[in-house]
Design a protein around this motif. Structure first.
Motif, short mmCIF file in Angstrom:
data_model
loop_
_atom_site.label_atom_id
_atom_site.label_comp_id
_atom_site.label_asym_id
_atom_site.label_seq_id
_atom_site.Cartn_x
_atom_site.Cartn_y
_atom_site.Cartn_z
N LYS A 291 0.87 -1.05 0.16
CA LYS A 291 -0.05 -0.13 -0.07
C LYS A 291 0.85 1.13 -0.01
CE LYS A 291 -3.50 2.42 2.78
NZ LYS A 291 -4.63 2.27 4.02
N LYS A 292 1.81 1.12 0.78
CA LYS A 292 2.86 2.55 0.79
C LYS A 292 3.71 2.70 -0.17
CE LYS A 292 5.77 4.69 4.42
NZ LYS A 292 6.30 4.49 5.97
N TYR A 293 4.22 1.52 -0.83
CA TYR A 293 5.19 1.43 -1.94
C TYR A 293 4.48 0.93 -3.04
CZ TYR A 293 8.10 2.67 1.88
OH TYR A 293 8.74 3.29 3.14
N ALA A 415 4.88 -0.54 10.19
CA ALA A 415 5.49 0.52 9.39
C ALA A 415 6.99 0.14 9.33
CB ALA A 415 4.96 1.77 10.04
N GLU A 419 9.06 -0.51 5.72
CA GLU A 419 10.19 0.49 5.56
C GLU A 419 11.31 -0.58 5.41
OE1 GLU A 419 12.26 3.69 4.67
OE2 GLU A 419 10.19 3.46 4.80
#
Length: 730
Positions: A291-293, A415, A419
């Motif tokens: 989702k974040k990347y 998170a 990361e």
């Protein structure tokens, strides 16, 4: 050199019953692999459970075959014991609690009874085959009571224990109703080993808080035994994994994987399906990563492999369902034509496909919520001969302390894991190689053979160090000589301490009131013609008079301040004053207020700070502070500060048990003198004895005494033996 007896819950051989007989499959587990080097250098015998074999005739046949073909001795268990000892206490009680899942922990008395029963059964089987010079190495959480059981039967044996799972902090371990039994069981070993220093530290803390034994550089001295606690991180068969990619079978597996996974980056996750491994949290972190990347969608695949584990337990069935649902949701949400984010396999892998997965994975994602060691992380690094690949490892895994060049994360921080995945997938190759080469050199040096050999070397060192204690132990030959000397003597002097020598210690001094057994023993001993019995204590004279005044024995109170000879009144050894108390009492009261559980005992010419019931570490800290404070305060007051067993005593200087005992020692030409004590105050007594006297120190700490006895029970047993001789030889 004797044999090595390796003891574990399961044998390194899997036995399957087939029509017409049995089939045997050697185990490829880490423990069996690690001990191969020792089995080559030692004559060895492995003792453990072979599986459920109920027929007595079949058991006899199997025992013979296991011994001749595999150097194994089976321990046969009933189905009920397997269920309650293994499935129950081991895996429903110890496993969740030690892995920090107290909510899953079951406290069932029947589980505990089965656990104790099976440990005793293992002990009996070991005694059937053990020889005097054998070394016994007990493994893992299934057999934590066994070292003490063996020690009771084989007091001089070399016994090691290694725990392959975490040892929890005291705050968690104290939840266990049978905590004392477990600690005492483990302390029966000469050497107790853990994967990491943290686990060893937790164990030492629990021993201090629950049993009251402090340690010095990991050495714990109990009344019966001296044990060493140390860390030995378990390694892997480095050469096997390092050379795996050269094997034709592994290369074939690599080609198959490449075809199936295409040209996507591969993130590898391999674990047993266990709630301690953090698999749902790992999947949620991978979902957050996608989702974040979003740029990684279609370019990376998570290869998720879970080996079935303990499928009969409810938590594991629920976990399987949860993982299935998460995989389905993530694949449904992010997948596309031609790309499946997660490839999911639920099966046990053999060596060749396992090594192939290590070889193709760009990233190994090893994020347990709690893990004793985790060899997967080490195997991945070892397999990457080219130095490429990135390891992401949970700080909660024991291996993290050795693999600091990896990306170390908190598995509960999704998170942070997301990361770390992003960082790992774009890490330059030269950085990957630089990190991995350092870890590879470390793993190569400290491989699994080194782990096993270092443990055995340390165990041998511990046994050598124990010789210093054992040399002074009152062994049978010296005990027989003591008895003969007593029996042949006409005039005998017996100087006996009370607390810690004739009885154990209690939370408050008044709780140590003697029972009928001790009173009758002292009375009988005093009645033997030629005997003079003197009780030497730190207690006040009123207490000694109340407890022992009518036994016909001499009494010394307050470490030598007061003396009472038979049929005489109490007298002071020299004129003393207690005016100093007014200056000292407020200081002790201050430390009592700062130390919950501590209290002051006031004697005629002494003040005592007791901290046995205080929190152990706080009590020891306050006692050290108090001693330093008092030494400065009493420098010009002719006072003495004594440190005893969980006490600090202030009294007039120059008065001690030895000086008081001289009243009796110098009175006659004694044919036999025996003195027994347990702490520093008794060293003054031992110092004034003639060389021919028998001096006995209770406990294994260094002493001026000629001999050591392990406990008050041993002292009473010896005195009983002597008093029975008295009437015939007086």
């Amino acid at each position: 050199m004797g044999r090595l007896l390796i003891v574990s819950n399961r044998l390194p051989v899997t036995v399957l019953q087939k029509k017409g007989g049995y089939r045997f499959f050697p185990s490829i587990g880490g423990l069996a692999t690690g001990l191969k080097s020792l089995q080559r250098s030692w004559e060895s015998l492995w003792i453990g459970w072979p599986g459920e074999i109920q027929d007595e005739e079949a058991r006899a046949e199997l025992r013979a075959r296991l011994l001749t073909e595999f150097n194994c001795h089976p321990v046969f268990l009933s189905p009920a014991d397997v269920e309650k000892y293994y499935g129950g206490f081991s895996n429903r009680t110890i496993w969740p609690l030690f892995h920090y899942f107290p909510v899953y922990t079951v406290y069932d008395e029947s589980y505990w009874e089965a656990y104790e029963r099976v440990n005793r059964l293992f002990c009996r089987e070991i005694l059937r085959v053990a020889r005097p010079d054998d070394t016994i190495w007990v493994h893992d959480y299934h057999l934590m009571l066994l070292p003490k059981m063996l020690r009771e039967k084989l007091p001089d044996a070399a016994i090691g224990f290694f725990l392959h799972i975490p040892f929890p902090s005291f705050e968690l371990f104290r939840l266990l109703p049978w905590r004392r039994d477990i600690l005492e069981g483990l302390l029966g070993a000469d050497l107790v080993g853990f994967h990491t220093y943290d686990y060893a530290r937790h164990f030492l803390s629990s021993v201090l808080h629950i049993l009251g034994y402090d340690h010095k550089l990991g050495e714990i001295i109990t009344r019966e035994h001296a044990a060493k606690v140390d860390s030995f991180p378990m390694g892997i068969d480095y050469e096997r994994f390092s050379g795996a990619t050269a094997l034709p079978a592994v290369r074939r597996e690599i080609r198959l994987l490449r075809q199936q996974l295409g040209d996507t980056k591969v993130v590898l996750s391999i674990d047993r399906l266990d709630y301690t491994k953090g698999i749902p949290q790992r999947l949620e972190a991978f979902s957050l990563f996608l989702k974040k990347y979003p740029e990684w969608r279609g370019k990376v695949t998570l290869l998720l492999v879970t080996a079935p584990s303990r499928v009969s337990l409810d938590q594991y069935r629920l976990l399987r369902r949860q993982v299935d649902e998460l995989v389905g949701r993530i694949n449904g949400e992010y997948g596309s034509v031609g790309w499946t984010p997660i490839r999911y396999l639920n099966r046990t892998l053999t060596f060749h496909p396992l090594a192939a997965m290590y070889a193709v994975a760009d990233v190994a994602l090893v994020t347990p919520l709690r893990d004793g060691m985790n060899l997967i992380a080490k195997e991945y690094i070892a397999t990457r001969r080219d130095g490429k690949g990135v390891l992401i490892i949970s700080e909660m895994a024991g291996a993290a302390s050795e693999l600091g060049e990896a990306l170390v994360i908190n598995p509960n921080n999704k998170a942070e894991v997301a990361e770390a995945l992003h960082l790992a997938l774009q890490m330059p190759e030269e950085e990957q190689v630089a990190r991995n080469r350092v870890m590879q050199e470390r793993l190569k040096r400290w491989n699994v053979a080194c782990w096993a050999e270092k443990f055995m070397e340390k165990l041998a060192e511990v046994k050598e160090r124990q010789e210093a204690f054992l040399v002074k132990r009152l062994r049978q030959a010296n005990k027989e000589r003591l008895v003969r000397d007593y029996a042949s003597a006409k005039r005998r002097l017996l100087l006996l301490d009370y607390d810690g020598t004739l009885t154990g210690f209690f939370g408050r001094p008044e709780e140590a009131r003697p029972g009928n057994e001790i009173l009758e023993l002292l009375a009988r001993m005093a009645a033997v013609p030629g005997n003079e019995v003197v009780l030497i204590s730190g207690r006040d004279k009123e207490t000694l008079e109340d407890w022992f005044g009518d036994l016909g024995i001499g009494l010394i109170a307050e470490h030598g301040v007061w003396i009472k000879e038979q049929e005489k009144d109490w007298e002071m050894i020299e004129p003393l004053t207690n005016e100093w108390k007014e200056a000292i009492r407020p200081v002790l009261e201050l430390y009592v207020d700062r130390t919950p559980g501590a209290f002051i005992e006031e004697k005629g010419f002494a003040l005592v700070f007791h901290y046995r019931k205080a929190e152990p570490e706080l009590g020891a800290l306050r006692a050290r502070e108090l001693v330093n404070h008092l030494l400065n305060l009493t420098a010009n007051l002719h006072l003495q500060v004594l440190e005893g067993n969980k006490v600090v005593e202030v009294k007039n200087a120059g008065i001690n048990k030895g000086r008081a005992a001289l009243r009796w020692i110098g009175r006659a030409a004694w044919d036999f003198i025996l003195a027994a004590g347990d702490d520093r105050t008794d060293e003054d007594l031992f110092a004034v004895l003639p060389e021919t006297a028998y001096s006995l120190k209770v406990g294994l700490t260094p002493s001026r005494a000629r001999f050591n006895l392990p406990s008050p029970k041993e002292v009473l047993s010896l005195l009983e033996k002597l008093v029975d001789l008295g009437p015939r030889h007086g």
